[in-house]
Design a protein around this motif. Structure first.
Motif, PDB file in Angstrom:
ATOM      1  N   SER A   1     -22.401  47.017   2.555  1.00  0.00           N
ATOM      2  CA  SER A   1     -22.235  48.444   2.856  1.00  0.00           C
ATOM      3  C   SER A   1     -22.947  49.318   1.840  1.00  0.00           C
ATOM      4  O   SER A   1     -22.412  50.323   1.361  1.00  0.00           O
ATOM      5  N   GLN A   2     -24.170  48.931   1.497  1.00  0.00           N
ATOM      6  CA  GLN A   2     -24.969  49.667   0.521  1.00  0.00           C
ATOM      7  C   GLN A   2     -26.369  49.919   1.084  1.00  0.00           C
ATOM      8  O   GLN A   2     -26.881  49.129   1.868  1.00  0.00           O
ATOM      9  N   PRO A   3     -26.997  51.041   0.664  1.00  0.00           N
ATOM     10  CA  PRO A   3     -28.350  51.343   1.154  1.00  0.00           C
ATOM     11  C   PRO A   3     -29.388  50.353   0.648  1.00  0.00           C
ATOM     12  O   PRO A   3     -29.276  49.815  -0.462  1.00  0.00           O
TER      13      PRO A   3
ATOM     14  N   GLU B   1     -25.267  45.615   5.875  1.00  0.00           N
ATOM     15  CA  GLU B   1     -23.961  45.710   6.524  1.00  0.00           C
ATOM     16  C   GLU B   1     -22.886  44.943   5.764  1.00  0.00           C
ATOM     17  O   GLU B   1     -21.719  45.356   5.724  1.00  0.00           O
TER      18      GLU B   1
ATOM     19  N   ARG C   1     -35.500  53.332   5.067  1.00  0.00           N
ATOM     20  CA  ARG C   1     -34.146  53.244   4.532  1.00  0.00           C
ATOM     21  C   ARG C   1     -33.229  52.622   5.580  1.00  0.00           C
ATOM     22  O   ARG C   1     -33.119  53.096   6.697  1.00  0.00           O
ATOM     23  N   SER C   2     -32.597  51.535   5.194  1.00  0.00           N
ATOM     24  CA  SER C   2     -31.636  50.875   6.078  1.00  0.00           C
ATOM     25  C   SER C   2     -30.362  50.620   5.275  1.00  0.00           C
ATOM     26  O   SER C   2     -30.171  51.187   4.198  1.00  0.00           O
ATOM     27  N   SER C   3     -29.505  49.751   5.791  1.00  0.00           N
ATOM     28  CA  SER C   3     -28.238  49.488   5.116  1.00  0.00           C
ATOM     29  C   SER C   3     -27.867  48.022   5.230  1.00  0.00           C
ATOM     30  O   SER C   3     -28.046  47.405   6.290  1.00  0.00           O
TER      31      SER C   3
END
Length: 390
Positions: free
Chosen positions: A263-265, A260, A256-258
């Motif tokens: 601004s969502q997973p 940038e 799990r990252s994001s």
């Protein structure tokens, strides 16, 4: 559990077959499917087979399936009748404790179907695992595929269940098989494998299990010191993920990252991974580079506005996933190399293969040497599948 029910049906069929055994012998057979070993520090002197007072004794629990318990489980079970039977005894060694069970059970214990041996935390911290497992490595009935697990706290509690149709030993083995779908579970450690690990002199890892209200949960890994063969510390789930990526032993798992920008997973699902630990030796200086490669798909994303799978988004997703994997591997390296000075990740083995003469010079004090060696990571994530949404 469907797999548990299938296993029970097979076991019931085995103990119901006619053959060289008489029916009376079959009815009196108890199949050992799991064993827990704890250190009993509060026993009375009479508990000791040798009669030595004020010392530690072993508490051994065998989980049995008999014709009666198997019939109960396959027929749906009754609230007051369990699908297994636990027998607990004590002794100053494993074999005396087993012999003491003869005084309390009317079944002939049969060990060829044993699935798992669980070692309690206190015992693993205080005793050399070579001593603890000596009987099981010698026992001819014990299959080499029997798994070894370390319990956080009491081992015997991992063989208890509040659900009458659940057989804890079988359930525990089924849970470990989940390593194909997550990076939080280690590659299983059977007796055949731990033999080599204990003899190698290198530190290593064993899967950990914890219990809460008779529920079992796989949680991290136990760090076994290569010199003392005892438990030094535990890795948590996140650190265990880092282990899987460094070793490249995972068959599947999520990162799990994001994103940038949005601004969502982003949830990346690995479909394949490989890792190579490459040592480098220049004079007296040793260093390592770990190259990690993985291919996978976007398992889940939350960017509903715009083109989630255009080339720019895909590149951002790959970079974000690489950054998270780097965080995972550096986290476990910081704990094993920096805090505990233990190479449980296979760096020494890589050096031994590539530079055997160098290894012979440093092997006697390898964990301490390893703690000072620089390690770099090269991580490449390739998203090949985009899922069915667009």
């Amino acid at each position: 559990m469907k797999l548990t029910q299938n296993v029970l049906i097979i076991i019931l069929a085995v103990i119901s077959l006619s053959g060289c055994w008489s029916s009376k012998e079959i009815e009196e057979l108890g199949l050992i499917i799991g064993t827990a070993i704890d250190l009993e520090t509060e026993g009375e002197a009479d508990d000791w087979e040798s009669g030595i007072a004020n010392g530690n004794i072993f508490r051994l629990t065998n989980q049995l399936i008999t014709a009666e318990t198997a019939n109960n489980a396959t027929n749906g079970g009754q609230s007051q009748v369990r699908a297994y039977k636990n027998i607990t005894e004590t002794g100053d060694a494993v074999l005396p404790a087993l012999r003491n069970m003869i005084l309390r059970i009317d079944k002939r214990a049969f060990g060829e179907h044993a699935k798992v041996v669980v070692i309690g935390e206190e015992l693993a911290r205080g005793y050399n695992l070579k001593q603890v497992l000596d009987f099981f490595r010698r026992e001819q009935e014990m299959r080499p595929s029997t798994l070894i697990v370390i319990a956080k706290g009491s081992a015997s509690k991992t063989l208890e269940s509040a659900e009458p149709t659940v057989i804890p030993a079988i359930q525990l083995v089924e849970m470990i098989q989940g390593m194909e779908r997550t990076t939080k579970i280690l590659t299983p450690t059977p007796i055949a494998k731990i033999e080599g690990q204990l003899n190698s002199g290198n530190s290593f890892l064993i899967q950990t299990v914890a219990t809460d209200n008779n529920d079992r949960k796989l949680t991290g890994a136990a760090m076994i010191d290569g010199n003392t063969k005892t438990l030094r510390a535990f890795l948590n789930d996140t650190e265990t993920e880092g282990v899987t990526w460094i070793k490249g032993e995972g068959k599947g798992g999520l990162v799990r990252s994001s994103d940038e920008e949005a601004s969502q997973p982003i949830v990346y699902e690995s479909l394949s991974m490989k890792s190579k630990i490459k040592p480098s030796v220049k004079g007296d200086s040793i260093s390592f580079t770990v190259k990690i490669e993985t291919e996978g798909r976007i398992g889940e994303h939350w960017d509903i506005g715009g083109k989630a799978f255009d080339s720019k988004y895909m590149k951002r997703a790959e970079k974000a996933t690489e950054k998270e994997i780097e965080r995972l591997v550096k986290s476990v390296l910081e704990k094993t190399q920096g805090e505990y000075k233990m190479d449980v990740l296979g760096f020494g083995r890589s050096l031994q293969i590539s530079y055997p003469q160098v290894w012979n010079k440093v092997k006697d004090n390898w964990d301490e040497t390893f703690s000072e060696i620089p390690v770099d990571f090269s991580i490449n994530v390739s998203i090949k599948e985009m899922g069915t949404s667009g």
